[in-house]
Design a protein around this motif. Sequence first.
Motif: not given
Length: 371
Positions: A122-130, A224-233
């Motif tokens: 789970y990349p930190q750069y993605i989780l910092v937004h969620h 790996t978790l992707t940026e396809d989260t359903g949110f625009q960040r």
Amino acid sequence: MGLSRRRFLATAGAGVTLGSAGCVGSDGSTPGAGSAPGSGTETSAASTVTDRNDGPEPPTADSRLHLDYEIGTLEENIVSGGVPKDGIPAIDDPTFADTPPDGLAPDDPVFGLVRDGEAKAYPQYILVHHEIVNDTIAGDSVAVTYCPLTGTAQGFERGPVEFGVSGRLVNSNLTMYDRGTDSWWPQMLATAITGPLAGESLREFRVTWTTWDRWSSTYPETRTLTEDTGFQRRYGVDPYGQYNEKRGYYSSTRTLFEPLHDDSRTHPKAVVIGTRTETGALAFDKETLLRQRVLTGRIDDTLYVAVADTDLATGYVYANPESLSVTASDDGYTVHGTTYDADSLPLDRTLSFDAMWFAWAGFYPESAYVD
């Protein structure tokens, strides 16, 4: 001190909009700023915890973790983080890929999880937004959580419920809520401080804070978790600074909220590997552990030993009540003449995780600190 996160993003020159920081509602609306603690305009916790119900419950531990404070004191110290409930949206439908996202550099932090042979990053750069990912791994429902303000990545069993971001903080720490009972859980404590489950502790599991190159080298089959989260960040833009190399909030002495307790034994943002049990808490300086490889400390009269995993640049903590000799060798760690890997010593391993020192000392002012 005492700033809301919205005000911090506006004044720190983070170079991102509030929406790109994950601090807007899921419908894209921008919330009003929260008040600083002690300003006299903060809404009480009792008036903001609403819609409690008798829905499904997350699984709780057989025993309760030690707390250095009464539950009521912790509840009194709930403050607004500047966003409404779910204003920072958890990822409820995560997608994973066999190849890493383009934005993930070799030295970037990831939070690694392995269960029954299945590995995920789970990349930190993605989780910092969620901050929360409601996921399933090896058939088990789990929540992988990250608080950027305290530098803590932790995993919890979630059973039939999901966790969300309450928009509130305690000691700068993410306060989760479960969507079954609406109990509130400060992440680091893993113990509910409001709602029907107040006083209960969650079932936890190890999440490893490491770097992408170290994790992928150790677990080449990881997904790996992707940026396809359903949110625009604006993934890749961290509103608080950056870890590769460390700067901004992550390296300064400044905190956005007053800690529950001030402790000057080391730099406020120094990383410790902490463990807590039913009776107490203990913290090891991570940099020292990685350098010396073996450190020891005590919770009450019980000896604990921490050993470094040099492949993942992390550490593990074990109860060692019989004071067995644990020595580092080229191949691992020797106990009673037999060599073991760092994660498999013949001792009872306790759950441990990385944390910023100010946050650990704030929650556990009675904790021993080993450096």
